[in-house]
Write a protein that holds these residues in place. Structure first.
Motif, PDB file in Angstrom:
ATOM      1  N   PHE A   1      49.546 -49.939  -7.979  1.00 30.39           N
ATOM      2  CA  PHE A   1      50.949 -49.644  -7.737  1.00 30.39           C
ATOM      3  C   PHE A   1      51.260 -49.546  -6.259  1.00 30.39           C
ATOM      4  N   GLY A   2      50.271 -49.094  -5.497  1.00 30.32           N
ATOM      5  CA  GLY A   2      50.433 -49.115  -4.054  1.00 30.32           C
ATOM      6  C   GLY A   2      50.558 -50.533  -3.544  1.00 30.32           C
ATOM      7  N   VAL A   3      49.782 -51.448  -4.131  1.00 34.99           N
ATOM      8  CA  VAL A   3      49.842 -52.849  -3.736  1.00 34.99           C
ATOM      9  C   VAL A   3      51.178 -53.471  -4.147  1.00 34.99           C
ATOM     10  N   THR A   4      51.657 -53.119  -5.350  1.00 28.85           N
ATOM     11  CA  THR A   4      52.968 -53.602  -5.792  1.00 28.85           C
ATOM     12  C   THR A   4      54.053 -53.165  -4.819  1.00 28.85           C
ATOM     13  N   ASN A   5      54.008 -51.901  -4.436  1.00 25.06           N
ATOM     14  CA  ASN A   5      54.969 -51.386  -3.471  1.00 25.06           C
ATOM     15  C   ASN A   5      54.820 -52.081  -2.123  1.00 25.06           C
ATOM     16  N   THR A   6      53.565 -52.350  -1.740  1.00 24.49           N
ATOM     17  CA  THR A   6      53.311 -53.042  -0.476  1.00 24.49           C
ATOM     18  C   THR A   6      53.952 -54.422  -0.468  1.00 24.49           C
ATOM     19  N   PHE A   7      53.793 -55.151  -1.564  1.00 25.50           N
ATOM     20  CA  PHE A   7      54.408 -56.474  -1.678  1.00 25.50           C
ATOM     21  C   PHE A   7      55.928 -56.385  -1.551  1.00 25.50           C
ATOM     22  N   ILE A   8      56.518 -55.474  -2.298  1.00 25.40           N
ATOM     23  CA  ILE A   8      57.979 -55.361  -2.322  1.00 25.40           C
ATOM     24  C   ILE A   8      58.520 -54.987  -0.947  1.00 25.40           C
TER      25      ILE A   8
ATOM     26  N   LEU B   1      56.892 -51.273   6.229  1.00 21.15           N
ATOM     27  CA  LEU B   1      55.610 -51.086   5.555  1.00 21.15           C
ATOM     28  C   LEU B   1      54.708 -50.157   6.366  1.00 21.15           C
ATOM     29  N   ALA B   2      54.762 -50.283   7.691  1.00 26.88           N
ATOM     30  CA  ALA B   2      53.978 -49.406   8.560  1.00 26.88           C
ATOM     31  C   ALA B   2      54.409 -47.954   8.387  1.00 26.88           C
ATOM     32  N   MET B   3      55.730 -47.717   8.292  1.00 21.35           N
ATOM     33  CA  MET B   3      56.245 -46.359   8.083  1.00 21.35           C
ATOM     34  C   MET B   3      55.805 -45.816   6.719  1.00 21.35           C
ATOM     35  N   TYR B   4      55.933 -46.634   5.701  1.00 25.53           N
ATOM     36  CA  TYR B   4      55.583 -46.233   4.339  1.00 25.53           C
ATOM     37  C   TYR B   4      54.102 -45.903   4.251  1.00 25.53           C
ATOM     38  N   ASN B   5      53.280 -46.710   4.891  1.00 21.11           N
ATOM     39  CA  ASN B   5      51.836 -46.498   4.841  1.00 21.11           C
ATOM     40  C   ASN B   5      51.433 -45.220   5.566  1.00 21.11           C
ATOM     41  N   LEU B   6      52.088 -44.930   6.687  1.00 16.40           N
ATOM     42  CA  LEU B   6      51.750 -43.724   7.431  1.00 16.40           C
ATOM     43  C   LEU B   6      52.026 -42.483   6.587  1.00 16.40           C
TER      44      LEU B   6
ATOM     45  N   TYR C   1      45.571 -51.689 -21.551  1.00 14.92           N
ATOM     46  CA  TYR C   1      46.981 -51.759 -21.952  1.00 14.92           C
ATOM     47  C   TYR C   1      47.851 -50.823 -21.105  1.00 14.92           C
ATOM     48  N   LYS C   2      47.250 -49.690 -20.731  1.00 15.91           N
ATOM     49  CA  LYS C   2      47.968 -48.726 -19.901  1.00 15.91           C
ATOM     50  C   LYS C   2      48.397 -49.355 -18.575  1.00 15.91           C
ATOM     51  N   ILE C   3      47.483 -50.123 -17.975  1.00 15.67           N
ATOM     52  CA  ILE C   3      47.782 -50.752 -16.691  1.00 15.67           C
ATOM     53  C   ILE C   3      48.966 -51.710 -16.813  1.00 15.67           C
ATOM     54  N   ILE C   4      48.992 -52.460 -17.900  1.00 13.00           N
ATOM     55  CA  ILE C   4      50.099 -53.414 -18.100  1.00 13.00           C
ATOM     56  C   ILE C   4      51.429 -52.670 -18.185  1.00 13.00           C
ATOM     57  N   ILE C   5      51.452 -51.612 -19.002  1.00 15.18           N
ATOM     58  CA  ILE C   5      52.692 -50.843 -19.174  1.00 15.18           C
ATOM     59  C   ILE C   5      53.066 -50.112 -17.886  1.00 15.18           C
ATOM     60  N   MET C   6      52.079 -49.575 -17.192  1.00 16.53           N
ATOM     61  CA  MET C   6      52.345 -48.912 -15.919  1.00 16.53           C
ATOM     62  C   MET C   6      52.930 -49.879 -14.894  1.00 16.53           C
ATOM     63  N   SER C   7      52.362 -51.071 -14.836  1.00 20.26           N
ATOM     64  CA  SER C   7      52.843 -52.077 -13.883  1.00 20.26           C
ATOM     65  C   SER C   7      54.301 -52.423 -14.141  1.00 20.26           C
ATOM     66  N   LEU C   8      54.623 -52.652 -15.416  1.00 20.11           N
ATOM     67  CA  LEU C   8      55.996 -53.001 -15.767  1.00 20.11           C
ATOM     68  C   LEU C   8      56.962 -51.859 -15.457  1.00 20.11           C
ATOM     69  N   SER C   9      56.564 -50.626 -15.830  1.00 16.54           N
ATOM     70  CA  SER C   9      57.432 -49.479 -15.578  1.00 16.54           C
ATOM     71  C   SER C   9      57.603 -49.230 -14.085  1.00 16.54           C
ATOM     72  N   ASN C  10      56.547 -49.472 -13.320  1.00 16.84           N
ATOM     73  CA  ASN C  10      56.620 -49.294 -11.864  1.00 16.84           C
ATOM     74  C   ASN C  10      57.593 -50.278 -11.231  1.00 16.84           C
ATOM     75  N   ILE C  11      57.469 -51.543 -11.618  1.00 14.43           N
ATOM     76  CA  ILE C  11      58.334 -52.578 -11.057  1.00 14.43           C
ATOM     77  C   ILE C  11      59.797 -52.334 -11.424  1.00 14.43           C
TER      78      ILE C  11
ATOM     79  N   ILE D   1      61.609 -46.151  -3.496  1.00 16.03           N
ATOM     80  CA  ILE D   1      60.315 -46.704  -3.881  1.00 16.03           C
ATOM     81  C   ILE D   1      59.291 -45.579  -4.038  1.00 16.03           C
ATOM     82  N   ALA D   2      59.347 -44.600  -3.144  1.00 15.43           N
ATOM     83  CA  ALA D   2      58.429 -43.467  -3.221  1.00 15.43           C
ATOM     84  C   ALA D   2      58.685 -42.636  -4.478  1.00 15.43           C
ATOM     85  N   PHE D   3      59.965 -42.335  -4.755  1.00 17.47           N
ATOM     86  CA  PHE D   3      60.299 -41.552  -5.952  1.00 17.47           C
ATOM     87  C   PHE D   3      59.923 -42.285  -7.236  1.00 17.47           C
ATOM     88  N   ALA D   4      60.075 -43.615  -7.218  1.00 19.26           N
ATOM     89  CA  ALA D   4      59.794 -44.402  -8.425  1.00 19.26           C
ATOM     90  C   ALA D   4      58.323 -44.356  -8.822  1.00 19.26           C
ATOM     91  N   SER D   5      57.440 -44.033  -7.871  1.00 25.59           N
ATOM     92  CA  SER D   5      56.001 -44.064  -8.156  1.00 25.59           C
ATOM     93  C   SER D   5      55.560 -42.991  -9.148  1.00 25.59           C
TER      94      SER D   5
END
Length: 453
Positions: A235-242, A252-257, A370-380, A396-400
Motif C-alpha cells: 500500500f505504501g508502493v501504491t501510494n508512492t505511484f499515485i 513524494l519526498a514530503m510524504y516519505n519523510l 485474498y486479503k491482499i487483493i481486497i486490501m489493494s482494491l479498498s486502498n485504491i 492519501i494518508a487518511f485513506a491508508s
C-alpha cells in the motif's frame, strides 16, 4: 550471578537480539536518510524514494514467497530435512532470479524511452539488484530459521552499515548525487552478500540436496504466504505511484519523510514478528490451540500498549522530530502532520501483522492472498475518493487506515474459528503481561543489587 552478568544475560534473549538487529538497521537508515535529505535536491530525493519503494516491493515479493516458507519448514526439523528445505529454497530463488533477468532484457531497452527517471532506473537495474542481494537474503532467512539472531545483527552491519558509511563518505566529499547513491546501494549489498558467502551462512551448497517434491511443497505454500509479507509494503508502493505520477516527486519526498519515521514502530514490530513466528508455529505443531492464541494475544497486546506513549510523544513533538531527520526546510510543510496521522494509525499495526502470521501458521495462507487483493482494491478506491473530494496529500494518508481495518477483520475471523477469543481481550492480556514483565524484571535486578550490598 552478579548484577552485571544478569544484564549481559538479557542480551541472549532472542526477542532482544532481533530487536537490536532491526533497531540497528533503523538507526543506519535514519542516518542515511538524514544525509540524503540534506545533500540532494527535493526532486532527486523523490526519484530516489520511488526507486527504493519499487525495489522494496520486488524484494518483498521474494521475501514473502520464501521467508515464512523457509522458517516454517526448516525450524525444528532434522539436519537432513533442513538441508533439503534450504536447497529447495535456493533452487526456487535461483529460478526467480533467472526469470527476473529474462524480464530485464526488454525492460532495459524500454527504459530509454521512459521519461520518469525513477521508473527508468527500476526498468534498468531491478534484475541486477535482485541477484546481488540474493545471498544476503537467503542468509537472513536461514539465520531466522535457526534462531541465530546474533548473526542477524552482523548481517545488518554488513549491509545497512556499509551503505551508511559509503553515503556519509560521499556526502563529506561533496560527491553524493542520484547516480553515486544508486551505485552505493548496489555496492553495499554486494559487500554484504560476499561476506555471508565467506562466513558460510547461506547454505548455498545445499542446492544440490533439493528435491522436486520439496520444491513444489515450498512453492504451493509460498504462493499464498507472500501475501503476509507484502501487506505492509504494497500500500505504501501504491501510494508512492499515485503521488509520484499525479502530484510529483517533490510531494513524494514530503510524504516519505512523514512516513519514514514510522520505523520507530516498524522495527520493534518486525523484530517481534521475526522472533514470534517460531513460537506460534511451535504451539500449533504441538496441538496447543489455546497456547497459540494466548501467545498471539500477548504479542499483539503488549506491543500495542507500549505504542501508546510513543504515539502521545510523537503527536506533541512532531515538528522537532521532523527537523532532526530532514532539516529545518521540511518543518513548515506537510511532513509533521503526515507523521502525526501515520503514528496514530500505527496502533493497528500489531494486530494486522500478527493476525496475518497467525493465519499462515494455522495453514490457511489463501486468506492472506485474498486479503491482499481486497486490501489493494479498498486502498485504491479510498485514495481516489479522498483525492477527488479534498485534492490533498493528507487524504492519501487518511485513506491508508481503510485497508488495515479490512485486513484485521478478514484475519480475525478464521483465527476466532480456530480458537474462540474476544478481540478486546487482546489488549487486556497485553497490559497484564507488561505488568508481570515489569514486576519480574524489577525483582530480578533489585534483588541482585541488594545481594551486592
Amino acid at each position: 550471578m552478579s548484577f552485571v552478568k544478569k544484564i549481559l544475560s538479557s542480551f541472549k534473549n532472542m526477542h532482544l537480539q532481533s530487536l537490536i538487529a532491526n533497531g540497528l538497521m533503523s538507526v543506519f537508515g535514519m542516518i542515511t536518510l538524514s544525509i540524503v535529505y540534506r545533500s540532494l535536491k527535493v526532486t532527486d530525493i523523490g526519484v530516489y524514494i520511488f526507486f527504493l519503494s519499487i525495489i522494496g516491493l520486488i524484494d518483498n515479493l521474494r521475501a514473502g514467497f520464501l521467508t515464512v516458507t523457509i522458517i516454517k519448514f526448516f525450524s525444528g526439523t532434522s539436519i537432513d530435512r533442513g538441508r533439503e528445505v534450504a536447497g529447495s529454497a535456493w533452487l526456487l530463488s535461483a529460478i526467480i532470479a533467472v526469470i527476473f533477468f529474462i524480464l530485464n532484457i526488454p525492460t532495459y531497452f524500454i527504459s530509454k524511452t521512459v521519461s520518469d527517471q525513477g521508473l527508468a532506473l527500476i526498468l534498468k537495474y531491478f534484475a541486477l539488484i535482485s541477484v546481488v542481494t540474493l545471498p544476503c537474503f537467503m542468509a537472513d532467512c536461514i539465520v531466522q530459521a535457526k534462531k541465530r539472531f546474533d548473526r542477524m545483527l552482523w548481517l545488518r552491519i554488513f549491509n545497512q552499515g556499509s551503505y551508511t558509511l559509503l553515503v556519509f563518505t560521499l556526502a563529506s566529499l561533496h560527491k553524493l548525487n542520484l547516480t553515486t547513491l544508486l551505485y552505493t546501494y548496489i555496492a553495499s549489498n554486494l559487500f554484504a552478500s560476499v561476506m555471508v558467502i565467506i562466513l558460510r551462512w547461506t547454505m548455498m551448497g545445499t542446492i544440490f540436496k533439493a528435491k522436486k517434491d520439496t520444491v513444489w511443497e515450498l512453492f504451493h505454500f509460498g504462493k499464498y504466504s507472500m501475501g503476509t509479507n507484502i501487506s505492509s509494503n504494497l500500500f505504501g508502493v501504491t501510494n508512492t505511484f499515485i503521488i509520484n505520477f499525479l502530484i510529483g516527486p517533490a510531494a513524494l519526498a514530503m510524504y516519505n519523510l512523514g512516513g519514514k519515521l514510522m520505523q520507530i514502530v516498524e522495527i520493534p514490530l518486525l523484530s517481534f514478528v521475526t522472533s514470534g513466528m517460531p513460537l506460534l508455529s511451535g504451539n500449533y505443531n504441538n496441538g496447543e490451540k489455546e497456547g497459540m492464541i494466548y501467545t498471539l494475544k500477548k504479542l499483539v497486546g503488549m506491543l500495542t500498549v507500549v505504542l501508546i506513549p510513543v504515539v502521545i510523544i510523537s503527536l506533541i513533538f512532531a515538528e522537532p522530530i521532523i527537523h532532526l531527520l530532514g532539516g529545518k526546510n521540511y518543518v513548515a510543510n506537510e511532513a509533521p502532520n503526515l507523521f502525526r496521522i501515520f503514528i496514530v494509525i500505527a496502533l493497528l499495526y500489531p494486530a494486522d501483522r500478527f493476525f496475518a502470521i497467525g493465519v499462515d501458521v494455522i495453514h490457511r495462507p489463501k486468506i492472506n492472498f485474498y486479503k491482499i487483493i481486497i486490501m489493494s482494491l479498498s486502498n485504491i478506491v479510498a485514495i481516489f475518493i479522498g483525492v477527488w473530494i479534498y485534492h490533498s496529500i493528507y487524504s492519501i494518508a487518511f485513506a491508508s487506515v481503510i485497508p488495515i481495518i479490512v485486513a484485521i477483520y478478514m484475519t480475525y475471523k478464521p483465527l476466532n474459528d480456530y480458537y474462540n477469543f474476544n478481540f478486546l481481550s487482546i489488549y487486556k492480556v497485553g497490559f497484564q503481561e507488561l505488568v508481570l514483565l515489569y514486576k519480574l524484571q524489577k525483582n530480578k535486578f533489585f534483588s541482585s543489587s541488594k545481594n551486592l550490598l
